[in-house]
Write a protein that holds these residues in place. Structure first.
Motif, PDB file in Angstrom:
ATOM      1  N   GLY B 106       0.833  -1.199   0.000  1.00  0.00           N
ATOM      2  CA  GLY B 106       0.000   0.000   0.000  1.00  0.00           C
ATOM      3  C   GLY B 106       0.869   1.251   0.000  1.00  0.00           C
ATOM      4  O   GLY B 106       1.380   1.655  -1.045  1.00  0.00           O
ATOM      5  N   PRO B 107       1.059   1.864   1.172  1.00  0.00           N
ATOM      6  CA  PRO B 107       1.802   3.138   1.216  1.00  0.00           C
ATOM      7  C   PRO B 107       3.230   3.045   0.680  1.00  0.00           C
ATOM      8  O   PRO B 107       3.717   4.005   0.076  1.00  0.00           O
ATOM      9  CB  PRO B 107       1.797   3.524   2.707  1.00  0.00           C
ATOM     10  CG  PRO B 107       1.240   2.363   3.453  1.00  0.00           C
ATOM     11  CD  PRO B 107       0.475   1.524   2.502  1.00  0.00           C
ATOM     12  N   SER B 108       3.901   1.913   0.864  1.00  0.00           N
ATOM     13  CA  SER B 108       5.276   1.821   0.363  1.00  0.00           C
ATOM     14  C   SER B 108       5.307   1.825  -1.167  1.00  0.00           C
ATOM     15  O   SER B 108       6.115   2.533  -1.781  1.00  0.00           O
ATOM     16  CB  SER B 108       5.964   0.568   0.909  1.00  0.00           C
ATOM     17  OG  SER B 108       7.216   0.397   0.279  1.00  0.00           O
ATOM     18  N   VAL B 109       4.438   1.042  -1.803  1.00  0.00           N
ATOM     19  CA  VAL B 109       4.408   1.030  -3.276  1.00  0.00           C
ATOM     20  C   VAL B 109       3.949   2.387  -3.814  1.00  0.00           C
ATOM     21  O   VAL B 109       4.492   2.880  -4.817  1.00  0.00           O
ATOM     22  CB  VAL B 109       3.526  -0.128  -3.803  1.00  0.00           C
ATOM     23  CG1 VAL B 109       3.238   0.036  -5.295  1.00  0.00           C
ATOM     24  CG2 VAL B 109       4.224  -1.470  -3.568  1.00  0.00           C
ATOM     25  N   ALA B 110       2.982   3.025  -3.146  1.00  0.00           N
ATOM     26  CA  ALA B 110       2.553   4.374  -3.582  1.00  0.00           C
ATOM     27  C   ALA B 110       3.745   5.328  -3.590  1.00  0.00           C
ATOM     28  O   ALA B 110       3.897   6.165  -4.499  1.00  0.00           O
ATOM     29  CB  ALA B 110       1.446   4.898  -2.659  1.00  0.00           C
ATOM     30  N   ILE B 132      -5.695  -0.087   4.395  1.00  0.00           N
ATOM     31  CA  ILE B 132      -4.936  -0.412   5.612  1.00  0.00           C
ATOM     32  C   ILE B 132      -4.847   0.804   6.532  1.00  0.00           C
ATOM     33  O   ILE B 132      -4.882   0.660   7.764  1.00  0.00           O
ATOM     34  CB  ILE B 132      -3.535  -1.000   5.274  1.00  0.00           C
ATOM     35  CG1 ILE B 132      -2.847  -1.509   6.551  1.00  0.00           C
ATOM     36  CG2 ILE B 132      -2.633  -0.009   4.573  1.00  0.00           C
ATOM     37  CD1 ILE B 132      -3.602  -2.622   7.251  1.00  0.00           C
ATOM     38  N   MET B 133      -4.776   2.011   5.954  1.00  0.00           N
ATOM     39  CA  MET B 133      -4.731   3.191   6.819  1.00  0.00           C
ATOM     40  C   MET B 133      -6.052   3.364   7.563  1.00  0.00           C
ATOM     41  O   MET B 133      -6.060   3.755   8.739  1.00  0.00           O
ATOM     42  CB  MET B 133      -4.346   4.416   5.996  1.00  0.00           C
ATOM     43  CG  MET B 133      -2.867   4.347   5.553  1.00  0.00           C
ATOM     44  SD  MET B 133      -2.420   5.528   4.256  1.00  0.00           S
ATOM     45  CE  MET B 133      -2.316   7.057   5.202  1.00  0.00           C
ATOM     46  N   GLY B 134      -7.166   3.034   6.937  1.00  0.00           N
ATOM     47  CA  GLY B 134      -8.453   3.065   7.629  1.00  0.00           C
ATOM     48  C   GLY B 134      -8.509   2.049   8.760  1.00  0.00           C
ATOM     49  O   GLY B 134      -8.956   2.352   9.876  1.00  0.00           O
ATOM     50  N   LEU B 135      -8.034   0.847   8.492  1.00  0.00           N
ATOM     51  CA  LEU B 135      -8.010  -0.196   9.527  1.00  0.00           C
ATOM     52  C   LEU B 135      -7.114   0.209  10.694  1.00  0.00           C
ATOM     53  O   LEU B 135      -7.465   0.001  11.865  1.00  0.00           O
ATOM     54  CB  LEU B 135      -7.527  -1.519   8.922  1.00  0.00           C
ATOM     55  CG  LEU B 135      -8.551  -2.256   8.048  1.00  0.00           C
ATOM     56  CD1 LEU B 135      -7.875  -3.350   7.215  1.00  0.00           C
ATOM     57  CD2 LEU B 135      -9.659  -2.855   8.924  1.00  0.00           C
ATOM     58  N   MET B 136      -5.965   0.822  10.377  1.00  0.00           N
ATOM     59  CA  MET B 136      -5.040   1.210  11.444  1.00  0.00           C
ATOM     60  C   MET B 136      -5.587   2.381  12.246  1.00  0.00           C
ATOM     61  O   MET B 136      -5.393   2.456  13.461  1.00  0.00           O
ATOM     62  CB  MET B 136      -3.683   1.551  10.839  1.00  0.00           C
ATOM     63  CG  MET B 136      -3.147   0.366  10.046  1.00  0.00           C
ATOM     64  SD  MET B 136      -1.405   0.097  10.263  1.00  0.00           S
ATOM     65  CE  MET B 136      -1.225   0.298  11.985  1.00  0.00           C
ATOM     66  N   GLU B 137      -6.256   3.306  11.545  1.00  0.00           N
ATOM     67  CA  GLU B 137      -6.872   4.437  12.248  1.00  0.00           C
ATOM     68  C   GLU B 137      -7.869   3.928  13.290  1.00  0.00           C
ATOM     69  O   GLU B 137      -7.877   4.384  14.436  1.00  0.00           O
ATOM     70  CB  GLU B 137      -7.557   5.362  11.236  1.00  0.00           C
ATOM     71  CG  GLU B 137      -8.296   6.543  11.839  1.00  0.00           C
ATOM     72  CD  GLU B 137      -7.387   7.590  12.457  1.00  0.00           C
ATOM     73  OE1 GLU B 137      -6.150   7.520  12.269  1.00  0.00           O
ATOM     74  OE2 GLU B 137      -7.918   8.471  13.171  1.00  0.00           O
ATOM     75  N   ALA B 165       3.948   8.123   4.289  1.00  0.00           N
ATOM     76  CA  ALA B 165       2.810   8.056   3.359  1.00  0.00           C
ATOM     77  C   ALA B 165       2.634   9.329   2.526  1.00  0.00           C
ATOM     78  O   ALA B 165       2.317   9.245   1.335  1.00  0.00           O
ATOM     79  CB  ALA B 165       1.529   7.709   4.120  1.00  0.00           C
ATOM     80  N   PRO B 166       2.842  10.524   3.122  1.00  0.00           N
ATOM     81  CA  PRO B 166       2.688  11.742   2.305  1.00  0.00           C
ATOM     82  C   PRO B 166       3.617  11.755   1.085  1.00  0.00           C
ATOM     83  O   PRO B 166       3.250  12.331   0.057  1.00  0.00           O
ATOM     84  CB  PRO B 166       3.041  12.875   3.287  1.00  0.00           C
ATOM     85  CG  PRO B 166       2.650  12.325   4.632  1.00  0.00           C
ATOM     86  CD  PRO B 166       3.014  10.861   4.560  1.00  0.00           C
ATOM     87  N   GLU B 167       4.775  11.107   1.155  1.00  0.00           N
ATOM     88  CA  GLU B 167       5.655  11.034  -0.018  1.00  0.00           C
ATOM     89  C   GLU B 167       5.035  10.203  -1.142  1.00  0.00           C
ATOM     90  O   GLU B 167       5.482  10.275  -2.291  1.00  0.00           O
ATOM     91  CB  GLU B 167       7.020  10.429   0.358  1.00  0.00           C
ATOM     92  CG  GLU B 167       7.874  11.352   1.212  1.00  0.00           C
ATOM     93  CD  GLU B 167       9.356  10.980   1.134  1.00  0.00           C
ATOM     94  OE1 GLU B 167      10.176  11.890   1.377  1.00  0.00           O
ATOM     95  OE2 GLU B 167       9.700   9.807   0.860  1.00  0.00           O
ATOM     96  N   GLY B 168       4.034   9.392  -0.810  1.00  0.00           N
ATOM     97  CA  GLY B 168       3.315   8.612  -1.814  1.00  0.00           C
ATOM     98  C   GLY B 168       2.017   9.265  -2.239  1.00  0.00           C
ATOM     99  O   GLY B 168       1.215   8.640  -2.934  1.00  0.00           O
ATOM    100  N   GLY B 169       1.816  10.518  -1.793  1.00  0.00           N
ATOM    101  CA  GLY B 169       0.611  11.244  -2.168  1.00  0.00           C
ATOM    102  C   GLY B 169      -0.572  10.961  -1.253  1.00  0.00           C
ATOM    103  O   GLY B 169      -1.719  11.258  -1.597  1.00  0.00           O
ATOM    104  N   LEU B 170      -0.308  10.397  -0.090  1.00  0.00           N
ATOM    105  CA  LEU B 170      -1.374  10.054   0.856  1.00  0.00           C
ATOM    106  C   LEU B 170      -1.324  11.011   2.046  1.00  0.00           C
ATOM    107  O   LEU B 170      -0.411  10.926   2.873  1.00  0.00           O
ATOM    108  CB  LEU B 170      -1.191   8.613   1.331  1.00  0.00           C
ATOM    109  CG  LEU B 170      -1.410   7.538   0.258  1.00  0.00           C
ATOM    110  CD1 LEU B 170      -0.498   6.340   0.477  1.00  0.00           C
ATOM    111  CD2 LEU B 170      -2.878   7.105   0.245  1.00  0.00           C
TER     112      LEU B 170
END
Lengths: 197, 197
Positions: B106-110, B132-137, B165-170
């Motif tokens: 997810g965030p790493s590939v983004a 996954i970010m929703g689940l972790m939140e 994650a922000p480096e992946g546009g998230l």
């Protein structure tokens, strides 16, 4: 001890397989994934991921097939299946990560597409599957088991989706070392199969 | 003890971070990934996967950042970071699988796509990241740490690519519990950052 289970799931099968090999009694509780039971209460309250397997052992509640293998091996399986020595444990752990990532996103996703019609990228899944199957073929050259020279939960974690690879359109003929290893796993005392094997 | 390392890799950083937090001395050996050093000898003989990090500690040689965390925690970190109690170890283990699969894909590939121009499916990576970010939140609602109510290697394994994650546009704005947890990790004694954090 209850396993929330799906008979066609390789991730559930790896838990059933290890429990059989180490003679741990499990009560199977089938989850109706076709009917969407995994996405609503009561199941979604047990595992917000909405995935099987889930293990319930008294107050212990676990998602993730690798974590369940670790739990069963540490609590009921003894040192052989998952040792506490740091280097030995880490050697096994490498393969639990491989099962969670490369095997899941390679041969397992290829099977989800081919057998169950999931709308996922087939070319990417096959490419990822062929990469990890090539790496495993070379790893198993001259080795009988994935780690520590003996059967461990590493073998249980990786076995299902490699053995099921043909269901994803991946022929095993080009991988003689993987085939020999699959035969060795099948020959373990108390081995149980799953549908498709 | 030598870590084959890339400063911009979150998988390498999770090892550097845990070593810093638990005061384990590491010698960093940078690998020239841009120059392709990870795909040829001598590195490829250390890790046929062709990936960093790799840890070398005497005769112990390990690939996979999660396995390296397990090794360091068991050998040098003490019971707090990775307990041997079956249920506690499995609770931590759930998050090592999450780091290996959902966080990686997810965030790493983004980030690989947005920051390094990898030709991977951006829509799929963002969708997997948001799931996954929703689940972790939701997991972090009312919890300070991912597992066992205290910092463990689970936090070290998941932290890098969530914080990046922000480096992946998230954007992280919509995830206040994740942001609060990131601040808590940053506040741990001996915390070290990485480029991009």
């Amino acid at each position: 001890m209850k396993l929330y289970d799906l008979s066609l799931s390789g991730n559930c099968y790896k838990v059933r397989l290890f429990a059989a090999l180490s003679e741990i009694p499990l009560t199977l509780e089938p989850v109706d994934l076709q009917g969407g039971a995994h996405k609503r209460p009561p199941f979604i309250d047990l595992n917000p991921w909405g995935e099987v397997p889930v293990l319930q052992d008294g107050a212990v509640l676990l998602r993730d097939s690798q974590a369940i293998l670790v739990y069963l091996a540490r609590r009921y399986g003894g040192e052989n299946w998952l040792p506490t020595d740091p280097a030995d444990m880490a050697e096994v752990m490498q393969w639990l990560s491989t099962a969670a990532n490369e095997i899941q996103n390679g041969p397992s996703v290829a099977r989800l597409i081919a057998k169950f019609g999931f709308a996922l990228d087939k070319a990417v899944a096959l490419q990822r599957a062929e990469r990890i199957m090539g790496l495993m073929e070379r790893h198993l050259a001259g080795r009988e088991w994935l780690a520590l020279g003996r059967p461990t939960i590493a073998d249980c974690a990786v076995f299902p989706y490699l053995a099921l690879a043909p269901e994803g359109g991946l022929a095993l003929d080009a991988y003689p070392n993987i085939c020999a290893w699959i035969s060795r796993v099948r020959g373990l005392p108390n081995f149980i199969p799953m549908p498709g094997l």
